[in-house]
Write an enzyme that holds these catalytic residues in place. Structure first.
Site, PDB file in Angstrom:
ATOM      1  N   GLY A 114      -8.345  -2.868  22.536  1.00  0.00           N
ATOM      2  CA  GLY A 114      -9.735  -2.444  22.017  1.00  0.00           C
ATOM      3  C   GLY A 114      -9.646  -2.547  20.784  1.00  0.00           C
ATOM      4  O   GLY A 114      -8.772  -2.356  20.078  1.00  0.00           O
ATOM      5  N   CYS A 115     -10.796  -2.948  19.894  1.00  0.00           N
ATOM      6  CA  CYS A 115     -10.865  -3.103  18.467  1.00  0.00           C
ATOM      7  C   CYS A 115     -10.367  -1.863  17.867  1.00  0.00           C
ATOM      8  O   CYS A 115      -9.613  -1.773  17.001  1.00  0.00           O
ATOM      9  CB  CYS A 115     -12.152  -3.606  17.986  1.00  0.00           C
ATOM     10  SG  CYS A 115     -13.487  -2.388  18.650  1.00  0.00           S
ATOM     11  N   HIS A 116     -10.863  -0.698  18.190  1.00  0.00           N
ATOM     12  CA  HIS A 116     -10.592   0.794  17.459  1.00  0.00           C
ATOM     13  C   HIS A 116      -8.924   0.972  18.018  1.00  0.00           C
ATOM     14  O   HIS A 116      -8.385   1.319  16.905  1.00  0.00           O
ATOM     15  CB  HIS A 116     -11.770   1.943  18.061  1.00  0.00           C
ATOM     16  CG  HIS A 116     -12.868   1.552  18.092  1.00  0.00           C
ATOM     17  ND1 HIS A 116     -13.620   1.558  16.768  1.00  0.00           N
ATOM     18  CD2 HIS A 116     -13.843   1.235  18.720  1.00  0.00           C
ATOM     19  CE1 HIS A 116     -14.944   1.477  16.682  1.00  0.00           C
ATOM     20  NE2 HIS A 116     -15.157   1.086  17.962  1.00  0.00           N
ATOM     21  N   ALA A 117      -8.552   0.480  19.186  1.00  0.00           N
ATOM     22  CA  ALA A 117      -7.293   1.092  19.539  1.00  0.00           C
ATOM     23  C   ALA A 117      -6.386   0.308  18.560  1.00  0.00           C
ATOM     24  O   ALA A 117      -5.190   0.775  18.453  1.00  0.00           O
ATOM     25  CB  ALA A 117      -6.920   0.628  21.063  1.00  0.00           C
ATOM     26  N   TYR A 288      -9.758  -4.676   9.232  1.00  0.00           N
ATOM     27  CA  TYR A 288      -9.688  -6.016  10.093  1.00  0.00           C
ATOM     28  C   TYR A 288     -10.989  -6.536  10.627  1.00  0.00           C
ATOM     29  O   TYR A 288     -11.805  -5.514  10.456  1.00  0.00           O
ATOM     30  CB  TYR A 288      -8.520  -5.864  11.210  1.00  0.00           C
ATOM     31  CG  TYR A 288      -8.598  -4.673  11.972  1.00  0.00           C
ATOM     32  CD1 TYR A 288      -9.197  -4.987  13.320  1.00  0.00           C
ATOM     33  CD2 TYR A 288      -8.324  -3.312  11.493  1.00  0.00           C
ATOM     34  CE1 TYR A 288      -9.219  -3.744  14.155  1.00  0.00           C
ATOM     35  CE2 TYR A 288      -8.383  -2.296  12.480  1.00  0.00           C
ATOM     36  CZ  TYR A 288      -9.013  -2.322  13.800  1.00  0.00           C
ATOM     37  OH  TYR A 288      -9.102  -1.217  14.450  1.00  0.00           O
TER      38      TYR A 288
END
Length: 317
Positions: A114-117, A288
């Site tokens: 996942g993007c946050h992970a 990012y």
């Protein structure tokens, strides 16, 4: 030789971005399903089983259904949904973690983080492995992300002027305030923490780009480590990585009159890590593109490894 690639769920933000990446690659043949049959299990099954690589850009339940439709042992699957990210039968698609690249190369099933992970794991895991951060440290983190991370419905909401005005979408909005964000299980598992972090995401009125912040208090660490100690560990861990860069410790030159620039990695697969701090206060920030290293770029990076291509094939650093 051209490899056949099928994107199941091409109408969402991740799927559309994947098509953009794939269309640039001369050694890839994109299999295109009739839009009117994209939800037909029988038709999907034909395309899934005809592919060398199948990308799943679907809700969790639909991703699980897609996997059940694959009977061809040669079809490799890259899953972009939350489903399977903590499943031990699937490789976690974050090559920059120690020993993870080889697992991905030989895997037939890979889940994109996942993007946050992505930002949380890449900053915390190296510190735990180095003994700077204890596994039971009460990690807190927060991220600021562009609205494309909310998917197709979120984009339509923010890009509709009347709706955006009515809902005051010009200001940042905290969400997942019940502390049950869907990325938490993978954050805990792959960072090496014993407990889930306390995570607060913030959605803001710009399209893409994400900054994940992880504050630490050195007096709560095993030793009185400084921000510079943390920086040195991270810089050593990622020194040979193409897409993860630890920026100079004295990072004032990368700020805009003291302000952090979130969108500097947009339209790349690059993730940049900054370490700030003084006295016993440390703040690690990674930036990012939530559609790049946080989603479709990472999916392409994994595909390159699985097919034996150069890892950066089709990706911008």
């Amino acid at each position: 030789m051209k490899y056949k690639v099928f994107v199941d769920g091409k109408d969402g933000t991740t799927g559309l971005k994947l098509f953009e990446y794939l269309s640039r690659l001369s050694d890839i043949e994109i299999l295109r399903i009739d839009p009117g049959k994209r939800k037909d299990p029988e038709e999907r099954s034909k395309f899934l089983n005809a592919a060398d690589i199948a990308f799943l850009c679907l809700p969790d339940s639909a991703a699980k259904e897609a996997v059940s439709l694959v009977k061809n042992e040669k079809t490799k699957i890259i899953n972009a949904s939350t489903a399977f990210r903590t499943d031990k039968n699937w490789a976690f698609g974050l090559p920059e973690l120690k020993n993870q690249r080889e697992l991905i190369r030989t895997a037939s099933r890979v889940s994109v983080p996942g993007c946050h992970a992505t930002g949380l794991i890449l900053t915390v895991r190296p510190l735990i492995e180095a003994g700077i951060l204890q596994k039971d440290y009460p990690v807190t983190c927060y991220s600021v992300t562009g609205y494309t991370g909310a998917g197709k419905s979120g984009i339509e909401e923010y890009e509709n002027p009347e709706l955006a005005a009515a809902k005051n979408l010009h200001v940042p909005r905290h969400y997942a305030l019940h502390l049950n964000h869907k990325h938490l299980p993978e954050m805990q598992l792959y960072s090496g923490l014993l407990y889930e972090p306390l995570f607060t995401p913030i959605k803001a009125n710009y399209a893409q780009g994400i900054a994940m912040s992880v504050p630490l208090i050195s007096r709560s660490l095993p030793k009185n480590y400084s921000a510079k100690d943390v920086h040195e560990v991270l810089a050593t861990y990622f020194e040979s990585e193409r897409f993860v860069r630890v920026m100079p410790f004295d990072s004032e030159a990368y700020l805009d009159e003291g302000h952090f620039l979130i969108t500097e990695c947009n339209n790349t697969n690059r993730l940049e890590i900054f370490v700030f701090g003084q006295n016993d206060k440390i703040n690690i920030i990674s930036r990012y593109d939530n559609l790049g290293k946080g989603a479709s770029g990472a999916a392409i990076q994994n595909m390159n490894l699985m097919l034996g291509f150069d890892e950066g094939n089709g990706l911008a650093c």
